[in-house]
Design a protein around this motif. Structure first.
Motif, PDB file in Angstrom:
ATOM      1  N   LYS A 157       5.544 -19.742 -26.377  1.00  0.00           N
ATOM      2  CA  LYS A 157       6.604 -18.753 -26.175  1.00  0.00           C
ATOM      3  C   LYS A 157       6.882 -18.075 -27.517  1.00  0.00           C
ATOM      4  O   LYS A 157       6.688 -18.687 -28.573  1.00  0.00           O
ATOM      5  CB  LYS A 157       7.869 -19.435 -25.661  1.00  0.00           C
ATOM      6  CG  LYS A 157       7.663 -20.062 -24.290  1.00  0.00           C
ATOM      7  CD  LYS A 157       8.925 -20.779 -23.847  1.00  0.00           C
ATOM      8  CE  LYS A 157       8.629 -21.773 -22.754  1.00  0.00           C
ATOM      9  NZ  LYS A 157       7.986 -23.032 -23.247  1.00  0.00           N
ATOM     10  N   GLU A 158       7.354 -16.818 -27.423  1.00  0.00           N
ATOM     11  CA  GLU A 158       7.554 -16.056 -28.666  1.00  0.00           C
ATOM     12  C   GLU A 158       8.465 -16.767 -29.671  1.00  0.00           C
ATOM     13  O   GLU A 158       8.197 -16.776 -30.859  1.00  0.00           O
ATOM     14  CB  GLU A 158       8.169 -14.696 -28.351  1.00  0.00           C
ATOM     15  CG  GLU A 158       7.136 -13.715 -27.848  1.00  0.00           C
ATOM     16  CD  GLU A 158       7.776 -12.668 -26.987  1.00  0.00           C
ATOM     17  OE1 GLU A 158       8.789 -12.092 -27.407  1.00  0.00           O
ATOM     18  OE2 GLU A 158       7.267 -12.438 -25.863  1.00  0.00           O
ATOM     19  N   ASN A 159       9.555 -17.373 -29.141  1.00  0.00           N
ATOM     20  CA  ASN A 159      10.496 -17.983 -30.090  1.00  0.00           C
ATOM     21  C   ASN A 159       9.985 -19.327 -30.637  1.00  0.00           C
ATOM     22  O   ASN A 159      10.692 -20.018 -31.360  1.00  0.00           O
ATOM     23  CB  ASN A 159      11.887 -18.118 -29.466  1.00  0.00           C
ATOM     24  CG  ASN A 159      11.848 -18.974 -28.223  1.00  0.00           C
ATOM     25  OD1 ASN A 159      10.817 -19.582 -27.897  1.00  0.00           O
ATOM     26  ND2 ASN A 159      12.968 -19.030 -27.509  1.00  0.00           N
ATOM     27  N   GLY A 189      -1.163 -10.083 -36.402  1.00  0.00           N
ATOM     28  CA  GLY A 189      -1.172  -9.782 -34.966  1.00  0.00           C
ATOM     29  C   GLY A 189      -2.423  -9.016 -34.561  1.00  0.00           C
ATOM     30  O   GLY A 189      -3.075  -9.332 -33.556  1.00  0.00           O
ATOM     31  N   ALA A 199       1.787 -15.470 -29.729  1.00  0.00           N
ATOM     32  CA  ALA A 199       2.295 -16.497 -28.813  1.00  0.00           C
ATOM     33  C   ALA A 199       1.422 -16.547 -27.559  1.00  0.00           C
ATOM     34  O   ALA A 199       1.001 -17.629 -27.120  1.00  0.00           O
ATOM     35  CB  ALA A 199       3.750 -16.205 -28.446  1.00  0.00           C
ATOM     36  N   GLU A 207       7.829  -8.301 -34.126  1.00  0.00           N
ATOM     37  CA  GLU A 207       7.997  -8.915 -32.800  1.00  0.00           C
ATOM     38  C   GLU A 207       6.783  -8.676 -31.901  1.00  0.00           C
ATOM     39  O   GLU A 207       6.426  -9.527 -31.091  1.00  0.00           O
ATOM     40  CB  GLU A 207       9.301  -8.452 -32.141  1.00  0.00           C
ATOM     41  CG  GLU A 207      10.554  -8.909 -32.891  1.00  0.00           C
ATOM     42  CD  GLU A 207      10.515 -10.385 -33.331  1.00  0.00           C
ATOM     43  OE1 GLU A 207      10.084 -11.249 -32.543  1.00  0.00           O
ATOM     44  OE2 GLU A 207      10.902 -10.668 -34.487  1.00  0.00           O
ATOM     45  N   ARG A 208       6.129  -7.516 -32.084  1.00  0.00           N
ATOM     46  CA  ARG A 208       4.884  -7.282 -31.313  1.00  0.00           C
ATOM     47  C   ARG A 208       3.806  -8.283 -31.730  1.00  0.00           C
ATOM     48  O   ARG A 208       3.102  -8.841 -30.907  1.00  0.00           O
ATOM     49  CB  ARG A 208       4.386  -5.850 -31.526  1.00  0.00           C
ATOM     50  CG  ARG A 208       4.933  -4.856 -30.485  1.00  0.00           C
ATOM     51  CD  ARG A 208       4.095  -3.589 -30.433  1.00  0.00           C
ATOM     52  NE  ARG A 208       3.972  -2.960 -31.750  1.00  0.00           N
ATOM     53  CZ  ARG A 208       4.891  -2.153 -32.299  1.00  0.00           C
ATOM     54  NH1 ARG A 208       5.990  -1.858 -31.627  1.00  0.00           N
ATOM     55  NH2 ARG A 208       4.710  -1.632 -33.495  1.00  0.00           N
ATOM     56  N   TYR A 256       3.624 -22.970 -35.351  1.00  0.00           N
ATOM     57  CA  TYR A 256       4.091 -23.071 -33.969  1.00  0.00           C
ATOM     58  C   TYR A 256       4.997 -24.296 -33.901  1.00  0.00           C
ATOM     59  O   TYR A 256       4.599 -25.390 -34.348  1.00  0.00           O
ATOM     60  CB  TYR A 256       2.894 -23.217 -33.007  1.00  0.00           C
ATOM     61  CG  TYR A 256       3.291 -23.814 -31.670  1.00  0.00           C
ATOM     62  CD1 TYR A 256       3.944 -23.050 -30.706  1.00  0.00           C
ATOM     63  CD2 TYR A 256       3.043 -25.162 -31.396  1.00  0.00           C
ATOM     64  CE1 TYR A 256       4.342 -23.614 -29.493  1.00  0.00           C
ATOM     65  CE2 TYR A 256       3.429 -25.726 -30.185  1.00  0.00           C
ATOM     66  CZ  TYR A 256       4.087 -24.951 -29.248  1.00  0.00           C
ATOM     67  OH  TYR A 256       4.475 -25.508 -28.065  1.00  0.00           O
ATOM     68  N   ARG A 270       4.327 -11.201 -32.951  1.00  0.00           N
ATOM     69  CA  ARG A 270       4.740 -12.521 -32.465  1.00  0.00           C
ATOM     70  C   ARG A 270       4.344 -12.703 -30.998  1.00  0.00           C
ATOM     71  O   ARG A 270       3.855 -13.758 -30.595  1.00  0.00           O
ATOM     72  CB  ARG A 270       6.262 -12.678 -32.634  1.00  0.00           C
ATOM     73  CG  ARG A 270       6.723 -14.133 -32.724  1.00  0.00           C
ATOM     74  CD  ARG A 270       8.233 -14.268 -32.705  1.00  0.00           C
ATOM     75  NE  ARG A 270       8.961 -13.524 -33.708  1.00  0.00           N
ATOM     76  CZ  ARG A 270       9.138 -13.926 -34.967  1.00  0.00           C
ATOM     77  NH1 ARG A 270       8.636 -15.077 -35.374  1.00  0.00           N
ATOM     78  NH2 ARG A 270       9.813 -13.188 -35.835  1.00  0.00           N
ATOM     79  N   GLN A 271       4.547 -11.606 -30.225  1.00  0.00           N
ATOM     80  CA  GLN A 271       4.193 -11.646 -28.792  1.00  0.00           C
ATOM     81  C   GLN A 271       2.700 -11.898 -28.600  1.00  0.00           C
ATOM     82  O   GLN A 271       2.294 -12.758 -27.825  1.00  0.00           O
ATOM     83  CB  GLN A 271       4.457 -10.261 -28.196  1.00  0.00           C
ATOM     84  CG  GLN A 271       5.606 -10.183 -27.244  1.00  0.00           C
ATOM     85  CD  GLN A 271       5.914  -8.710 -26.913  1.00  0.00           C
ATOM     86  OE1 GLN A 271       5.042  -7.844 -26.981  1.00  0.00           O
ATOM     87  NE2 GLN A 271       7.156  -8.458 -26.562  1.00  0.00           N
ATOM     88  N   THR A 272       1.892 -11.114 -29.335  1.00  0.00           N
ATOM     89  CA  THR A 272       0.437 -11.232 -29.225  1.00  0.00           C
ATOM     90  C   THR A 272      -0.008 -12.644 -29.562  1.00  0.00           C
ATOM     91  O   THR A 272      -0.817 -13.259 -28.862  1.00  0.00           O
ATOM     92  CB  THR A 272      -0.238 -10.259 -30.240  1.00  0.00           C
ATOM     93  OG1 THR A 272       0.246  -8.965 -29.982  1.00  0.00           O
ATOM     94  CG2 THR A 272      -1.739 -10.305 -30.158  1.00  0.00           C
TER      95      THR A 272
END
Ligand code: PLP
Length: 389
Positions: A61-63, A247, A55, A48-49, A213, A51-53
């Motif tokens: 957006k992350e999702n 990431g 995005a 998830e980290r 994406y 994914r955040q980076t």
């Protein structure tokens, strides 16, 4: 002589920082990210980290980020997934003549099942005309897929304009950004992108990890069915270490993209000018300005790219003819044919792609070595002897 690697578009060496970040995820944090216990949660947090980076890097957006197994998988998912999800709306897809095989072969597969495809021609520099995209759209069109930059000739396509044209007509826009991701800025909103493919190994990350994406609300059927990973959009236990490495690779890219692009562009232009000046009957392929900071593609008349490649290899210089995926086939590159090169010139093409490790000394070595190889091969070439008479 130290070996010189100039094939960064085929793949890049993994950055030591990326490896360091990945290692604990093989041995310590080895939990399955879908497991509810602590082991699983640590692995999930790593994903998830990343994914955040990632995005944030493309203003998404992350999702909207789905991790896949490669750029090829992302491209396949888009073509097959959109064709399936939007079958009731239409059966027409627009692409260009110079896309990667991952796009073309997915389309060929679906054409056998009735999909209609328009392969737009490109101009002499490899550019797709947004107006031609507009004219090709029909009420059956469900997707426009045009790459951000071409992997062989480095031309950067006008994707913001192409995306705008697609959106005007209510059509989805996908871009294969495998060669640009981490190398030039990407903002999915500013560039009107609904779907985007990228791959970690092109930006100093690990092989076998890609991403797709998917703009919120976009209808697409998954390629892989099974568990509920990636919010049901790509079943399979995630490649945790690979994703964490992706990431980290993006973090590094974000911090040096601008300076590396400027540095590599200068080296690129030095290589282009040096080779064209030293080798008669040579030409640059691709756009002189709208091109990737690291791409040099030249055609050298009267000799074969493969012969040059092998001779360069003997001198410790690694380059490529066309794309790595086609360089084992004897067919001339479809991109070079699409920009109008005759077969003989397309066969005499070389691609040098620069990277973080490339130095001015290396560039100057290539400029010093290649003309000698060309001279030697031309002396043996019946084609050259005929013109030289
Ligand atoms: N698309 C483009 C433009 C590429 O250059 C490549 C790889 O060369 C791919 C897709 C495939 O990516 P992967 O090697 O991750 O399957």
């Amino acid at each position: 002589m130290n070996p010189i690697y100039l094939d960064y578009a085929a793949t890049t060496p993994m950055a030591p920082e990326v490896l360091e970040t990945m290692l604990p995820y093989f041995t310590e944090y080895y939990g399955n990210p879908s497991s509810l216990h602590g082991y699983g949660q640590v692995a999930k947090d790593g994903i998830e980290r990343a994914r955040q980076t990632i995005a944030a890097f493309i203003h998404a957006k992350e999702n909207e980020i789905v991790f896949t197994g490669s750029g090829t998988e992302s491209d396949n998912t888009v073509i097959k997934g959109v064709a399936h999800a939007l079958a009731a709306k239409g059966n027409h897809i627009i692409t260009s003549a110079i896309e990667h095989h991952a796009i073309h072969e997915s389309l060929h597969f679906l054409e056998k099942q009735g999909l209609q495809v328009t392969y737009l021609p490109v101009d002499e520099y490899g550019l797709v005309d947004p107006d031609a995209v507009k004219k090709a759209i029909t009420d059956k069109t469900i997707l426009v897929s045009i790459m951000h930059a071409n992997n062989e000739i480095g031309t950067i396509e006008p994707i913001a304009a192409i995306g705008a044209v697609a959106h005007e007509k209510g059509v989805l826009f996908h871009t294969d950004a495998v060669q640009t991701f981490g190398h030039i800025p990407i903002d999915v909103d500013a560039l009107n992108i609904d779907l985007l493919s990228a791959s970690a190994h092109k930006l100093y990350g690990p092989k076998g990890v890609g991403l797709l994406y998917i703009r919120k609300g976009t209808r697409i059927t998954p390629l892989l069915h099974g568990g509920d990973q990636e919010k049901h959009r790509r079943a399979s236990t995630q490649n945790v270490a690979g994703i964490v490495g992706f990431g980290r690779a993006v973090e590094l890219a974000a911090s040096e993209m601008e300076s590396e692009a400027a540095r590599q562009s200068a080296l690129r232009d030095r290589l282009i000018a040096g080779l064209l000046a030293a080798i008669p009957d040579s030409r640059l392929n691709g756009h002189p300005e709208k091109r990737l900071p690291n791409n040099v593609n030249i055609s050298i008349a009267y000799i074969e790219g493969e012969a040059m490649l092998l001779n360069l290899d003997m001198e410790g210089i690694a380059a490529s003819t066309g794309s790595a995926c086609t360089s084992s086939s004897l067919e001339p590159s479809h991109c070079l044919i699409a920009i109008g090169l005759p077969h003989e010139l397309a066969h005499g093409s070389l691609r040098f792609t620069l990277g973080r490790g490339t130095t001015e000394t290396e560039i100057d070595t290539v400029v010093a070595v290649l003309p000698g190889i060309v001279g030697k091969l031309r002396a043996m070439s019946p084609l050259y002897k005929k013109v030289a008479l």
